[in-house]
Design a protein around this motif. Structure first.
Motif, PDB file in Angstrom:
ATOM      1  N   ALA A   1      -3.118  -3.899  -0.812  1.00  0.00           N
ATOM      2  CA  ALA A   1      -2.827  -2.494  -1.109  1.00  0.00           C
ATOM      3  C   ALA A   1      -4.060  -1.750  -1.617  1.00  0.00           C
ATOM      4  O   ALA A   1      -4.137  -0.531  -1.538  1.00  0.00           O
ATOM      5  CB  ALA A   1      -1.687  -2.397  -2.112  1.00  0.00           C
ATOM      6  N   LYS A   2      -5.043  -2.502  -2.099  1.00  0.00           N
ATOM      7  CA  LYS A   2      -6.272  -1.885  -2.611  1.00  0.00           C
ATOM      8  C   LYS A   2      -7.313  -1.685  -1.520  1.00  0.00           C
ATOM      9  O   LYS A   2      -8.417  -1.222  -1.797  1.00  0.00           O
ATOM     10  CB  LYS A   2      -6.850  -2.748  -3.732  1.00  0.00           C
ATOM     11  N   THR A   3      -6.986  -2.042  -0.288  1.00  0.00           N
ATOM     12  CA  THR A   3      -7.935  -1.902   0.821  1.00  0.00           C
ATOM     13  C   THR A   3      -7.547  -0.711   1.690  1.00  0.00           C
ATOM     14  O   THR A   3      -6.475  -0.131   1.529  1.00  0.00           O
ATOM     15  CB  THR A   3      -7.951  -3.179   1.690  1.00  0.00           C
ATOM     16  N   ASP A   4      -8.413  -0.392   2.635  1.00  0.00           N
ATOM     17  CA  ASP A   4      -8.089   0.679   3.588  1.00  0.00           C
ATOM     18  C   ASP A   4      -7.126   0.134   4.643  1.00  0.00           C
ATOM     19  O   ASP A   4      -6.936  -1.074   4.769  1.00  0.00           O
ATOM     20  CB  ASP A   4      -9.364   1.230   4.235  1.00  0.00           C
ATOM     21  N   ASP A   5      -6.520   1.054   5.410  1.00  0.00           N
ATOM     22  CA  ASP A   5      -5.500   0.669   6.396  1.00  0.00           C
ATOM     23  C   ASP A   5      -6.033  -0.293   7.454  1.00  0.00           C
ATOM     24  O   ASP A   5      -5.334  -1.208   7.873  1.00  0.00           O
ATOM     25  CB  ASP A   5      -4.915   1.911   7.073  1.00  0.00           C
ATOM     26  N   ARG A   6      -7.258  -0.100   7.883  1.00  0.00           N
ATOM     27  CA  ARG A   6      -7.839  -0.971   8.914  1.00  0.00           C
ATOM     28  C   ARG A   6      -7.970  -2.400   8.398  1.00  0.00           C
ATOM     29  O   ARG A   6      -7.612  -3.362   9.084  1.00  0.00           O
ATOM     30  CB  ARG A   6      -9.199  -0.421   9.353  1.00  0.00           C
ATOM     31  N   THR A   7      -8.459  -2.557   7.180  1.00  0.00           N
ATOM     32  CA  THR A   7      -8.605  -3.887   6.587  1.00  0.00           C
ATOM     33  C   THR A   7      -7.234  -4.526   6.374  1.00  0.00           C
ATOM     34  O   THR A   7      -7.034  -5.715   6.641  1.00  0.00           O
ATOM     35  CB  THR A   7      -9.358  -3.802   5.246  1.00  0.00           C
ATOM     36  N   TYR A   8      -6.291  -3.722   5.893  1.00  0.00           N
ATOM     37  CA  TYR A   8      -4.921  -4.192   5.668  1.00  0.00           C
ATOM     38  C   TYR A   8      -4.337  -4.727   6.972  1.00  0.00           C
ATOM     39  O   TYR A   8      -3.797  -5.835   7.022  1.00  0.00           O
ATOM     40  CB  TYR A   8      -4.087  -3.022   5.138  1.00  0.00           C
ATOM     41  N   ALA A   9      -4.441  -3.934   8.036  1.00  0.00           N
ATOM     42  CA  ALA A   9      -3.886  -4.328   9.339  1.00  0.00           C
ATOM     43  C   ALA A   9      -4.555  -5.592   9.867  1.00  0.00           C
ATOM     44  O   ALA A   9      -3.880  -6.512  10.342  1.00  0.00           O
ATOM     45  CB  ALA A   9      -4.030  -3.188  10.340  1.00  0.00           C
ATOM     46  N   THR A  10      -5.873  -5.644   9.771  1.00  0.00           N
ATOM     47  CA  THR A  10      -6.605  -6.827  10.259  1.00  0.00           C
ATOM     48  C   THR A  10      -6.187  -8.077   9.501  1.00  0.00           C
ATOM     49  O   THR A  10      -5.924  -9.128  10.103  1.00  0.00           O
ATOM     50  CB  THR A  10      -8.125  -6.616  10.114  1.00  0.00           C
ATOM     51  N   ALA A  11      -6.111  -7.973   8.175  1.00  0.00           N
ATOM     52  CA  ALA A  11      -5.747  -9.136   7.365  1.00  0.00           C
ATOM     53  C   ALA A  11      -4.336  -9.615   7.683  1.00  0.00           C
ATOM     54  O   ALA A  11      -4.098 -10.815   7.876  1.00  0.00           O
ATOM     55  CB  ALA A  11      -5.872  -8.797   5.886  1.00  0.00           C
ATOM     56  N   MET A  12      -3.386  -8.683   7.769  1.00  0.00           N
ATOM     57  CA  MET A  12      -2.007  -9.085   8.059  1.00  0.00           C
ATOM     58  C   MET A  12      -1.873  -9.673   9.455  1.00  0.00           C
ATOM     59  O   MET A  12      -1.132 -10.645   9.652  1.00  0.00           O
ATOM     60  CB  MET A  12      -1.048  -7.900   7.879  1.00  0.00           C
TER      61      MET A  12
ATOM     62  N   THR B   1      -5.912   4.464  15.681  1.00  0.00           N
ATOM     63  CA  THR B   1      -5.923   5.703  14.898  1.00  0.00           C
ATOM     64  C   THR B   1      -4.610   5.925  14.159  1.00  0.00           C
ATOM     65  O   THR B   1      -4.569   6.673  13.193  1.00  0.00           O
ATOM     66  CB  THR B   1      -6.185   6.916  15.822  1.00  0.00           C
ATOM     67  N   ASP B   2      -3.532   5.277  14.598  1.00  0.00           N
ATOM     68  CA  ASP B   2      -2.232   5.450  13.953  1.00  0.00           C
ATOM     69  C   ASP B   2      -1.889   4.186  13.160  1.00  0.00           C
ATOM     70  O   ASP B   2      -1.565   3.147  13.729  1.00  0.00           O
ATOM     71  CB  ASP B   2      -1.156   5.721  15.005  1.00  0.00           C
ATOM     72  N   TYR B   3      -1.980   4.314  11.861  1.00  0.00           N
ATOM     73  CA  TYR B   3      -1.696   3.175  10.989  1.00  0.00           C
ATOM     74  C   TYR B   3      -0.376   3.368  10.239  1.00  0.00           C
ATOM     75  O   TYR B   3      -0.185   2.821   9.166  1.00  0.00           O
ATOM     76  CB  TYR B   3      -2.829   2.983   9.979  1.00  0.00           C
ATOM     77  N   SER B   4       0.553   4.122  10.809  1.00  0.00           N
ATOM     78  CA  SER B   4       1.820   4.395  10.118  1.00  0.00           C
ATOM     79  C   SER B   4       2.615   3.118   9.854  1.00  0.00           C
ATOM     80  O   SER B   4       3.401   3.060   8.904  1.00  0.00           O
ATOM     81  CB  SER B   4       2.665   5.388  10.915  1.00  0.00           C
ATOM     82  N   VAL B   5       2.416   2.096  10.670  1.00  0.00           N
ATOM     83  CA  VAL B   5       3.119   0.831  10.468  1.00  0.00           C
ATOM     84  C   VAL B   5       2.750   0.213   9.109  1.00  0.00           C
ATOM     85  O   VAL B   5       3.542  -0.512   8.514  1.00  0.00           O
ATOM     86  CB  VAL B   5       2.853  -0.157  11.631  1.00  0.00           C
ATOM     87  N   ILE B   6       1.563   0.539   8.609  1.00  0.00           N
ATOM     88  CA  ILE B   6       1.137   0.003   7.313  1.00  0.00           C
ATOM     89  C   ILE B   6       2.069   0.492   6.205  1.00  0.00           C
ATOM     90  O   ILE B   6       2.370  -0.244   5.263  1.00  0.00           O
ATOM     91  CB  ILE B   6      -0.328   0.399   7.005  1.00  0.00           C
ATOM     92  N   GLU B   7       2.553   1.713   6.309  1.00  0.00           N
ATOM     93  CA  GLU B   7       3.479   2.233   5.297  1.00  0.00           C
ATOM     94  C   GLU B   7       4.775   1.440   5.295  1.00  0.00           C
ATOM     95  O   GLU B   7       5.367   1.227   4.233  1.00  0.00           O
ATOM     96  CB  GLU B   7       3.741   3.725   5.520  1.00  0.00           C
ATOM     97  N   ASP B   8       5.212   0.995   6.489  1.00  0.00           N
ATOM     98  CA  ASP B   8       6.407   0.137   6.550  1.00  0.00           C
ATOM     99  C   ASP B   8       6.153  -1.196   5.850  1.00  0.00           C
ATOM    100  O   ASP B   8       7.048  -1.753   5.211  1.00  0.00           O
ATOM    101  CB  ASP B   8       6.822  -0.112   8.005  1.00  0.00           C
ATOM    102  N   PHE B   9       4.940  -1.704   5.982  1.00  0.00           N
ATOM    103  CA  PHE B   9       4.600  -2.949   5.296  1.00  0.00           C
ATOM    104  C   PHE B   9       4.600  -2.737   3.793  1.00  0.00           C
ATOM    105  O   PHE B   9       5.129  -3.545   3.045  1.00  0.00           O
ATOM    106  CB  PHE B   9       3.233  -3.467   5.759  1.00  0.00           C
TER     107      PHE B   9
END
Length: 193
Positions: free
Chosen positions: A57-68, A146-154
């Motif tokens: 949660a402390k990272t940007d959306d791109r890092t969050y998505a890559t890690a998950m 460009t669309d990281y809206s799925v991160i909000e669901d996570f």
């Protein structure tokens, strides 16, 4: 020859107690395996609750998505994970079946409750967590996305479902531990069958 003498001759006490002891050992092994598998699953979910997700949660959306995406691909391809994930229910249900079959109703009820709790974990996983994992996988490589809206669901739905998975696994583990205590008492007093 009396009936008691006949039964002693036909079934020497050592043969009966040896058979009973082997059955008790199998029950003990099943209960131990169920506790181990359920504890591992609770620990995995708990680690995500208290460290992985708050850290991401402390990272940007791109890092969050890559890690998950990386976590999911490693877990999905892990034989030991699948074995424990499925095995937790299998050994708990098997132990419950044995307990009911042997007339150990109290132990069976605790194990049945544990199996039902873990069934709810599987339902949450299949109904919420995996579909969100798939949506994240559909994002493709996060670099050009460009669309990281799925991160909000996570950050909302996936994490909340995971907290419930943790609580359900801990509840199931408590039921298994209670069954282990009942089994230990029955074995110590010689009433296990």
């Amino acid at each position: 020859m009396s009936h008691e003498q006949t039964s002693r001759t036909a079934f020497p006490p050592t043969a009966v107690s040896a058979g009973q002891s082997a059955r008790d050992r199998l029950t003990g092994v099943l209960l131990g395996a169920a506790a181990l598998a359920m504890g591992l699953m609770a620990g995995l979910f708990f680690a995500f609750d208290i460290s992985v997700m708050p850290g991401l949660a402390k990272t940007d959306d791109r890092t969050y998505a890559t890690a998950m995406q990386n976590f999911n691909s490693v877990i999905d391809g892990s034989g030991p994970f699948v074995l424990v994930f499925v095995g937790a229910l299998a050994v708990t249900a098997w132990a419950a079946f044995r307990a009911f079959r042997k007339g150990q109703r109290a132990m069976g009820q605790w194990l049945l409750a544990a199996a039902l709790c873990y069934t709810a974990v599987l339902a949450l996983t299949m109904g919420i967590n995996i579909p969100l994992n798939n949506k994240l996988a559909d994002l493709g490589h996060p670099g050009p996305a460009t669309d990281y809206s799925v991160i909000e669901d996570f950050k909302g739905t996936w994490e909340t479902a995971n907290i419930f998975r943790t609580l359900l696994c801990l509840t199931a583990l408590g039921g298994i531990v209670r069954a282990l205590l009942l089994h230990g008492r029955a074995t110590a007093t010689g009433t296990a069958s």
